[in-house]
Structures are given as C-alpha cells and as structure tokens.
Scaffold this active site. Structure first.
Site, short mmCIF file in Angstrom:
data_model
loop_
_atom_site.label_atom_id
_atom_site.label_comp_id
_atom_site.label_asym_id
_atom_site.label_seq_id
_atom_site.Cartn_x
_atom_site.Cartn_y
_atom_site.Cartn_z
N PRO A 319 0.73 -1.17 -0.06
CA PRO A 319 0.25 -0.07 -0.11
C PRO A 319 0.94 1.25 0.06
O PRO A 319 1.85 1.36 0.61
CB PRO A 319 -0.73 -0.20 1.24
N LEU A 320 0.56 2.03 -0.91
CA LEU A 320 1.51 3.31 -1.10
C LEU A 320 0.65 4.46 -0.92
O LEU A 320 -0.21 4.72 -1.68
CB LEU A 320 2.18 3.06 -2.45
N THR A 321 1.08 5.46 -0.20
CA THR A 321 0.42 6.63 -0.32
C THR A 321 0.43 7.66 -1.44
O THR A 321 1.68 7.73 -2.02
CB THR A 321 0.86 7.74 0.86
N GLN A 373 -6.18 -1.04 3.68
CA GLN A 373 -5.11 -0.64 4.81
C GLN A 373 -5.72 0.41 5.66
O GLN A 373 -6.42 1.30 5.16
CB GLN A 373 -3.91 -0.25 4.46
N CYS A 406 3.61 2.83 9.68
CA CYS A 406 3.94 4.50 9.29
C CYS A 406 4.89 5.11 10.07
O CYS A 406 4.35 5.17 11.33
CB CYS A 406 2.57 4.76 9.08
N HIS A 477 8.59 -4.61 7.40
CA HIS A 477 9.72 -3.75 6.98
C HIS A 477 11.00 -3.75 7.76
O HIS A 477 10.81 -3.44 8.81
CB HIS A 477 9.02 -2.54 6.77
N GLY A 518 10.14 -6.85 3.79
CA GLY A 518 10.10 -5.52 2.76
C GLY A 518 11.18 -4.90 3.26
O GLY A 518 11.84 -4.80 4.33
N ASP A 520 14.27 -2.53 0.15
CA ASP A 520 15.30 -2.39 -0.67
C ASP A 520 15.30 -3.53 -1.95
O ASP A 520 16.44 -3.82 -2.49
CB ASP A 520 16.62 -2.64 -0.17
N ARG A 543 8.89 0.85 -2.88
CA ARG A 543 9.96 1.83 -3.69
C ARG A 543 10.24 1.02 -5.05
O ARG A 543 10.21 1.78 -6.36
CB ARG A 543 11.01 2.50 -3.12
#
Length: 675
Positions: A319-321, A373, A406, A477, A518, A520, A543
């Site tokens: 999920p990406l803002t 999410q 977050c 992460h 998660g 890199d 990313r």
C-alpha cells in the site's frame, strides 16, 4: 572516479562535468499530502538557488541543503473545469429534474460550440512511432486551433471498456460515442452488447459505499453491534479488575485448554477465586475468543473458520500513499502483481463518511487479491471501521491490513502507525477486535522492526500475532521508525523474526501463517535471495515497484529485464488509460489523471536502464550520475525536471491547460510552474 553509492553507468553514456544527481528524500515522501493553501510554492531564494555544474559548482551550506531537501509541503491541485459547464443530467442525455430552477447550464448546443476539441488517445501500436517531445515544444498534439467538432475517429477509454461513457457530452473523447443526425443534432451512442458483456464480466469498479450508509455514518447513526459489544466487554473486564479482591475460597471455573481451538473452553479445574481478568490478561493467557461478549448479536466466526491465506510464492504490491491509487495498481497487475492493497485510510475518516477516504477502497476486478489498509490508535474506532467494511464491502475485500509501520510524525504522534509497536497490549486488542468484526475476512498486520534504532522488538510479539491476536498474515519492513530510509533494511533481523514465529508454530502445532518481508527489493535477484536467506514467503514491493512497475515481471520470470524506452512508454500509456477510466474523461478527470501520472513519473525517472550499467543487479539506493540514454526517448524518461513529466503526459492527455501546474512532491526536482 565516482564516489561510493554511485550507479556504475558505462562511460559512453556519461555526460561530462556533471556530479551524481541527488536521490529524492524518501523520508519526506511519506509526509503529509494535504493541499493546504499557499504551502506548495517555493520561496524566491529556493527558486534562484539551483545547483551549478562543473568547476563553478560550490559547496552547499547546511541551510541550502535543508531548503532543497525534503518535500514541498501543502501542495495544492485545484480542479480544472470547462469554461462553459453543462448540467450532469443533460450531459448524460437525460432530462434535469430541476428544470429551469437548475443552476447549471442546459444549453447543449451552446456547450458543444464552446467545448474544447476532442483529445485523441493513441492505440498501443502507435506508441512505437510516437514523436518524442522536445524541450520547449509544449503543444504536442498540435490541435490547439482545431475546430470544436468531435473527432469521430477518436477512442474513449471508458466507452471502449464498458460500452457506455458516464460523462456523456462532457467527455473529452466524445467522438468515440456520438453520432450526428441528418439535421446535425448530436446523439450519444451506447453499445448494448458490450455493456451486457462488461456487466457479465464485472469489469466495473466495485466497493462504492451506498448513499444511505454514508448518510448514517455522517449523522453518527450507523449501527455497530459487534464493536459496541466488544467495547462493553473491555469496559466490564477493566471495571471488574479495578474492584477489591474477594476473600479466597475454593471454587470451580473453566480455563481454556491450550490444545483446543481458539474458541474452545477446556475442562474445569479447581483454583482460588480471582478478579475477572482484563482483556490484556486474556491476551497474555492466550484465551483467544473463549470469553463471550456482552450482548453479542451473532455467533462469532472462529479463527479456524477464517479464510486461510495461501500466499507463498505470490507477488505483493505494498500500500502506497498518493501513488498507490487504483490506476497504478492496475498497471502493476498487468505486469504480474498478485496481491494489491489500497492506500492507507484513517479509521476516523471512514467513520465520518469521508468521500475521499471511501474512494480508497475502490477495487478493479483485475485485482486478484485485494485488501484495504487502516490506520488508527483507538480500539473502538478501528473495530467499528472493520465492522462497516465487512457490512458494506465484505464480498469484494479479501483482507484488511492494520498499519503498524507508518513512521511519519503526523500519524505517529496520534498513537497510530509505528507507535503501536511500543503498545503491544493495545495492538492485541485492536487486531483481536477487528478479527471478530470482520467475520471470515482475514486481518493482516504490517510492521517495522521497532521504533528506535538499536531497540528492535518485533521478534518479541510477532510469534503472538497469529495464535493470540488472530492475525492471518504478517509483513515486516526491515527498518525502525527512526531509520526511515536512511539505512539498508536489516534482513538478518527479519530472518530472526521469521524463525521465532516458525519455532512457536512448530512447538505448539499451530497453523502456518504467511510472512512477507520488505526493504530495498529492486530486482529479481534481490527478491529471490531475500526469500531464500530469510525464509519469508515473499517480499512486499514498494519503492522498487514505484521506480520500475515491471519488477513483478522480473520476479516471476527470474530475470533482469532490459526494458526498452518504447516498452516503458507503453506502460505509461496504460497508466493514462487506467487513470481516465478511474478519474473520468471530462476535463476535470483528464487533469486528475495528468496529476497522478506526473506523480508516478516522479519515481519512474529514477530508473537507470540496466543496459547502461557496468554492474548488475542495480541497487535501489545508488545515485545515478548525469547520463544520456540510448535514444532520445530514454533520455527524456530519465529527466528529473518536472516540466518534462508534463510533456510526457501531453503525449497521451493533450496539452496541459494554462491554469494547471504540477508541483513535485520532492524538492530535489524542478518546481517551476508548468504551462
């Protein structure tokens, strides 16, 4: 000699006298996206203070670096509308219920006469021969002086997919679904066969909350029987725990059998009387769902009855803002993403009936496994949000993810996101309650390794998330909240956490839950080496997917794809098409699509073609020196100037209006006004 951390670009592609370009600050990228008036424009000092190149380049002071780094806060993107607007009812070919009392324009002929000319959306095969825009050549389509008459050769992406365009005469691709009578009267066209086929396939977006439910939420009249019962249970246990302890006397009570299912109750044993345990103590004792809630409306779903998540070997888009919207998710699905999750939504905003928040749960049928999410800090608000999601969207949501990772201050200071990592008892109450409210829909949890550097604590409570809290999947992460993106992800620690979870599962014969890592992951080699070394079921791409959405193809095919510039341009065309079908094909929708396409390009330009590199695989944190591509288009796609992103958008969406501008999220990019 290039400094350490510089991408090793082959000498023949390097541009002279240019230092490595600065990588945008990904810490700042997680910051607020609120569009506060006046916050987005840079100061005059910032506009004049650009980096020089070559011998004239001097060292920057700390003040200059601080002014240039980070994000442009308070960006504002106003809607661009037609100069002459048209009533929605009339635009769709209907009759307005308000008649002459309607405040909107009903003059269809006058609207069509003043309407801008049709845009033309290119076919996939045209991408291979499209001209590359040149800097300064803003009018890409060359149609600024064309007649306003509809171009009957154009294709409307919405009509092409569904057989009916909901924007009617306001559509900027009107020629794709209009015909003119002998008298010159315009009529809308519908493809009944395609509409029926589309309905049978379920090709439209789902998860639209009803107006009635939204009104109930906004008026605070929406019923939450499960959340209310859970809240009463919490209050009752806390109240009982605060009473004075009774005198000891032997009585018989039932304690849960550790070998039974989470809902089971074991054989009676003789113990001294005790005050009623709090929910914290219940969680500590691993009683699961054995205590009946007060005034429970329905029989609860046992943990064993929840959908089991068999996600091993599947690719997962994080999920990406802002950039993880539905069009971007569709693009990643076309490249091979198996699991997608909507952007982070705030529980309180869902409960307030926010139109913007509820738009985050929209799902396209191409998304095979889709989740929502949530972020929040209050037990009741998160459990209530889970309950309303189950009621309103239960058939079209595959899982609900709780954000415990977050790192941004705006979220952390409210006790949400990664702040929950230091409040495990509250985390347990939240996950446990959400699991109860969601019924058979699984709850997943996304974590960081801890809050502060050197104080990782995920390994302490991760083994409890499944058997005690009823979580069905964990994502970790490999960085702390304090680290943000300043250090590489700690995959050794991720392995330690995975081993701790698997050890408890083996010792207690517990069902295996998926664990994703998660951090890199930027290539197929990165992905599969992380899976092999850490024991995770997969790696969540974040990313890496933003910079190269085709990473999912690389992962599935176990290869590094030297994707050509034209192939990348086809992906951009697809994103524009998906954006138009989601945001709309009217003037406002076209420019919303343009805005989010530029947001996507603000990450994609950072990709360095692997055919230009001396060493593979590429690394996500390497900075690229100034380079030229193998052709003009590849050079353009590598530009960090936001004006070039707008020019690329014009290849598919027509010329950007003069009133429209794009302010990049990252200050390290150009931020002049766009024409």
């Amino acid at each position: 000699m290039l400094p350490a951390g510089t991408a090793q670009v082959k000498a023949e592609f390097l541009l002279p006298l240019n230092p490595p370009t600065s990588v945008p600050d990904d810490d700042a990228a997680e910051g607020s996206t609120s569009h506060v008036r006046g916050g987005g424009a840079p100061s005059e000092d910032q506009q004049e203070d650009t980096r020089s190149t070559g011998p004239a380049r001097g060292k920057w002071t700390k003040e200059k670096k601080k002014a240039q780094s980070g994000m442009n806060k308070g960006r504002r993107f106003g809607k661009v509308r037609d100069e002459v607007d048209l009533c929605y009812r009339v635009a769709s070919g209907g009759i307005c219920d308000f008649g002459d009392k309607c405040r909107n324009n009903h003059d269809l002929a006058g609207y069509l006469a003043a309407k801008p000319p049709d845009l033309r959306f290119p076919e996939p095969e045209e991408v291979q021969s499209m001209p590359v825009p040149v800097i300064g050549q803003m009018d890409v389509d060359g149609d600024a002086e064309a007649s306003a008459a509809s171009d009957l050769k154009t294709i409307c992406p919405v009509f092409a997919e569904t057989g009916d365009c909901r924007f009617g005469f306001r559509c900027r691709y009107l020629g794709g679904h209009v015909r003119y009578t002998d008298a010159g009267v315009a009529e809308l066209v519908k493809d009944e066969e395609k509409m029926a086929y589309s309905a049978a396939l379920g090709s439209g977006e789902v998860n639209r909350i009803t107006n009635d439910a939204q009104k109930l939420l906004r008026s605070k009249k929406y019923p939450f029987p499960i959340a209310t019962a859970y809240q009463k249970e919490l209050e009752a246990t806390d109240a009982a725990n605060s009473k004075p302890k009774p005198k000891p006397s032997a009585i018989v009570i039932s304690e849960p059998d550790q070998d039974q299912d989470m809902d089971g109750v074991g054989a009676p044993v003789e113990v001294p009387p005790q005050p009623k345990p709090s929910v914290d103590e219940l969680i500590e004792k691993r009683t699961g769902d054995s205590v009946a809630p007060v005034d429970a409306p329905d029989a609860r779903t046992r943990f064993s009855e929840k959908k089991r998540l068999d996600w091993a070997g599947k690719t997962y888009l994080a999920p990406l803002t802002t950039v993880g919207n539905l069009p971007f998710r569709r693009l990643c699905v076309s490249y091979g993403a198996d699991i997608t999750c909507g952007e982070m939504g705030l529980a309180n905003s869902f409960l307030a009936g926010s139109k913007e928040e509820w738009s985050l749960v929209r799902r396209h049928p191409s998304e095979k496994t889709f989740g929502v999410q949530l972020a929040g800090s209050k037990v009741l608000s998160l459990v209530s949000t889970a309950e309303v999601l189950a009621k309103e969207c239960g058939n079209t949501i595959d899982f609900v993810d709780l954000n415990c990772g977050c790192p941004i201050d705006l979220v952390f200071k409210t006790g949400s996101g990664s702040a929950l990592l230091d409040n495990v008892n509250r985390l347990g109450k939240i996950v446990f309650g959400m699991s109860r409210a969601l019924g058979e829909i699984p709850v997943t949890v996304k974590l960081r390794t801890g809050v502060k550097d050197g104080k990782n604590n995920a390994h302490k409570f991760m083994p409890r998330l499944g058997p005690e809290f009823n979580a069905s999947c964990i994502t970790l992460h490999g960085r702390t909240r304090q680290q943000r993106y300043t250090k590489l992800a700690d995959w050794d620690y991720i392995k330690e956490c995975v081993d701790a979870v698997r050890a408890r599962e083996a010792d207690e014969d517990l069902p295996r839950i998926p664990i994703f890592g998660g951090g890199d992951c930027f290539s197929s080699q990165d992905y599969w080496s992380c899976v092999e070394q850490s024991g995770v079921d997969g790696v969540m791409a974040a990313r890496g997917a933003l910079i190269k959405p085709w990473i999912f193809t690389e992962i599935k095919e176990h290869r590094e794809w030297d994707i050509s510039a034209r192939e990348r341009l086809e992906g951009i065309r697809r994103y524009a098409e998906y954006g138009l079908t989601h945001f709309g094909t009217d003037t406002a929708g076209v420019n919303s699509t343009r805005r989010y396409l530029c947001e996507a390009l603000s990450f994609q330009y950072r990709y360095v073609p692997i055919g230009l590199l001396e060493r593979l695989p590429a690394r996500i944190n390497d900075r690229a020196p100034a380079f030229r591509g193998r052709d003009e288009l590849e050079t353009l796609l590598a530009s960090g100037d936001s004006r070039d992103w707008v020019r690329i958008s014009e290849m598919f969406l027509g010329r950007a209006p003069e009133a429209w501008s794009f302010t990049p999220k990252h200050k390290s990019n150009a931020y002049e006004s766009q024409g």
